[in-house]
Write a protein that holds these residues in place. Structure first.
Motif, PDB file in Angstrom:
ATOM      1  N   LEU A 199      36.113  52.793  37.577  1.00 42.53           N
ATOM      2  CA  LEU A 199      36.838  51.737  36.847  1.00 42.53           C
ATOM      3  C   LEU A 199      38.093  52.300  36.182  1.00 42.53           C
ATOM      4  CD1 LEU A 199      33.819  49.895  35.177  1.00 42.53           C
ATOM      5  CD2 LEU A 199      35.236  49.015  37.039  1.00 42.53           C
ATOM      6  N   GLY A 202      40.668  52.916  38.841  1.00 44.03           N
ATOM      7  CA  GLY A 202      40.970  51.791  39.721  1.00 44.03           C
ATOM      8  C   GLY A 202      40.609  52.042  41.169  1.00 44.03           C
ATOM      9  N   LEU A 221      29.057  46.444  34.460  1.00 44.68           N
ATOM     10  CA  LEU A 221      29.545  45.553  35.522  1.00 44.68           C
ATOM     11  C   LEU A 221      29.755  44.137  34.984  1.00 44.68           C
ATOM     12  CD1 LEU A 221      27.366  46.716  38.552  1.00 44.68           C
ATOM     13  CD2 LEU A 221      29.821  47.089  38.245  1.00 44.68           C
ATOM     14  N   VAL A 224      33.066  43.816  32.958  1.00 41.10           N
ATOM     15  CA  VAL A 224      34.302  43.731  33.757  1.00 41.10           C
ATOM     16  C   VAL A 224      34.221  42.643  34.840  1.00 41.10           C
ATOM     17  CG1 VAL A 224      35.027  46.110  33.326  1.00 41.10           C
ATOM     18  CG2 VAL A 224      33.506  45.626  35.263  1.00 41.10           C
ATOM     19  N   LEU A 226      32.175  42.350  37.526  1.00 46.45           N
ATOM     20  CA  LEU A 226      32.035  42.848  38.899  1.00 46.45           C
ATOM     21  C   LEU A 226      30.553  43.071  39.248  1.00 46.45           C
ATOM     22  CD1 LEU A 226      34.993  45.423  38.988  1.00 46.45           C
ATOM     23  CD2 LEU A 226      34.935  43.143  40.006  1.00 46.45           C
ATOM     24  N   VAL A 239      38.832  43.139  44.303  1.00 51.65           N
ATOM     25  CA  VAL A 239      38.736  43.444  42.869  1.00 51.65           C
ATOM     26  C   VAL A 239      40.079  43.132  42.227  1.00 51.65           C
ATOM     27  CG1 VAL A 239      38.373  45.243  41.144  1.00 51.65           C
ATOM     28  CG2 VAL A 239      37.031  45.270  43.262  1.00 51.65           C
ATOM     29  N   ASP A 240      40.059  42.347  41.167  1.00 45.26           N
ATOM     30  CA  ASP A 240      41.282  42.065  40.410  1.00 45.26           C
ATOM     31  C   ASP A 240      41.450  43.185  39.372  1.00 45.26           C
ATOM     32  OD1 ASP A 240      43.259  41.186  38.722  1.00 45.26           O
ATOM     33  OD2 ASP A 240      42.544  39.121  38.608  1.00 45.26           O
ATOM     34  N   TRP A 241      42.143  44.247  39.789  1.00 39.53           N
ATOM     35  CA  TRP A 241      42.229  45.434  38.930  1.00 39.53           C
ATOM     36  C   TRP A 241      43.021  45.166  37.659  1.00 39.53           C
ATOM     37  CZ3 TRP A 241      38.826  48.962  39.254  1.00 39.53           C
ATOM     38  CH2 TRP A 241      38.245  49.277  40.480  1.00 39.53           C
ATOM     39  N   ARG A 243      42.889  42.458  35.922  1.00 42.71           N
ATOM     40  CA  ARG A 243      41.938  41.828  35.008  1.00 42.71           C
ATOM     41  C   ARG A 243      40.977  42.869  34.433  1.00 42.71           C
ATOM     42  NH1 ARG A 243      36.989  40.367  35.032  1.00 42.71           N
ATOM     43  NH2 ARG A 243      36.240  38.683  33.703  1.00 42.71           N
ATOM     44  N   VAL A 244      40.485  43.755  35.309  1.00 41.92           N
ATOM     45  CA  VAL A 244      39.571  44.819  34.869  1.00 41.92           C
ATOM     46  C   VAL A 244      40.245  45.685  33.811  1.00 41.92           C
ATOM     47  CG1 VAL A 244      38.412  46.957  35.595  1.00 41.92           C
ATOM     48  CG2 VAL A 244      38.211  44.891  36.996  1.00 41.92           C
ATOM     49  N   VAL A 247      40.547  43.790  30.463  1.00 37.95           N
ATOM     50  CA  VAL A 247      39.262  43.707  29.752  1.00 37.95           C
ATOM     51  C   VAL A 247      38.921  45.050  29.108  1.00 37.95           C
ATOM     52  CG1 VAL A 247      36.762  43.434  30.040  1.00 37.95           C
ATOM     53  CG2 VAL A 247      38.311  41.824  31.151  1.00 37.95           C
ATOM     54  N   LEU A 248      39.070  46.129  29.884  1.00 38.00           N
ATOM     55  CA  LEU A 248      38.713  47.450  29.366  1.00 38.00           C
ATOM     56  C   LEU A 248      39.635  47.868  28.219  1.00 38.00           C
ATOM     57  CD1 LEU A 248      37.814  49.388  32.637  1.00 38.00           C
ATOM     58  CD2 LEU A 248      36.244  48.541  30.871  1.00 38.00           C
TER      59      LEU A 248
END
Length: 280
Positions: A199, A202, A221, A224, A226, A239-241, A243-244, A247-248
């Motif tokens: 994560l 990426g 998971l 995020v 997933l 994967v919408d990186w 967005r991940v 969030v992180l």
């Protein structure tokens, strides 16, 4: 006091040495292990008159109730000056035990940057899939081989020898381990921190469920969004990186705010640092 110790009883040397004692992170509050109850991880050794006691991101693992340990642990948990945990199961258990909802924070590896310490592989002739896990199930190994073939990737196993790997890198340091994950075209892992760094960097990944660790992996998971990435067959799911990462970043900032506030001993003892008049 000593700089190292061999039993929890020796922690008495540290009772008044520090302004703050921090419990965490990882599964130090898991009561289901062979270790059973170990109250030192709940900071029973720190003198509350001189030392603020906080937790940062411990997990109770698969523990669902305090059971016979409630009598010892409820006062220790209630006596914490600030409490945070890392997953929903731990939130539920601590809330039930204390009547107070602890903060939920990210693993501390999300709070620091690793670009300055990671060492990327010096020689890499072909794109590769990094396999970080103790994987022995023939069906799973066959699926990993199919995934690698489909994407035209070599398999590089990190930390363990593996029959599907073209190369197994056993004695690699943490800096090289980070570099291998950062440089991978795909990551398959059965370990929580394999998922953490997939994560962070990426990298497309599959997080294989592992007995005793599934709660932590599933929880991360969910954070995020997933949850579906636990089957190798679903490796092509997008994967919408952005967005991940968003969030992180938000969760890391909240975790950092908790830690900074919890480490502020003035919050516990008023202005200035704790009184040292009680120190021996």
């Amino acid at each position: 006091g000593p700089d190292s110790f061999r039993s929890p009883s020796e922690l008495v040397h540290y009772a008044q040495r520090y302004d703050v004692a921090v419990a965490g992170s990882d599964q130090i509050w898991d009561l289901t292990t062979e270790r059973g109850l170990e109250t030192c991880f709940f900071l029973d050794w720190a003198d509350p008159r001189t030392t603020a006691r906080i937790s940062y991101g411990p997990s109770v693992g698969p523990t669902t109730e305090l059971g016979p340990h409630a009598e010892a642990l409820v006062p220790l948990l209630r006596g914490m000056d600030a409490t945070s945990v890392r997953d929903d199961g731990s939130v539920a258990l601590v809330t039930a035990a204390t009547g107070r909802i602890p903060e939920k924070v990210l693993d501390p590896t999300f709070l620091v940057d690793f670009e300055d310490v990671l060492v990327r592989p010096r020689r890499r002739r072909r794109p590769y899939l990094a396999l970080y896990g103790y994987v022995r199930d023939p069906a799973v190994l066959a699926a990993i081989r199919r995934l690698a073939d489909e994407r035209d990737l070599d398999v590089v196993s990190l930390g363990f020898r593996n029959p599907v790997a073209r190369r197994s890198r056993i004695g690699l340091g943490p800096d090289e381990w980070l570099g291998e994950l950062a440089g991978a075209d795909y990551v398959v892992t059965s370990f929580y921190h394999g998922l953490v760094f997939a994560l962070r960097f990426g990298r497309p990944f599959t997080a294989l469920p592992k007995e005793g660790k599934a709660h932590k992996v599933d929880d991360l998971l969910r954070i995020v969004g997933l949850e579906e990435r636990t089957r190798i067959e679903d490796h092509a799911a997008p994967v919408d990186w952005d967005r991940v990462a968003g969030v992180l970043a938000e969760e890391a900032e909240r975790s950092r705010r908790y830690l900074v506030a919890a480490l502020d001993v003035r919050r516990v003892y008023g202005s200035g640092t704790p009184s040292r008049s009680t120190a021996s």
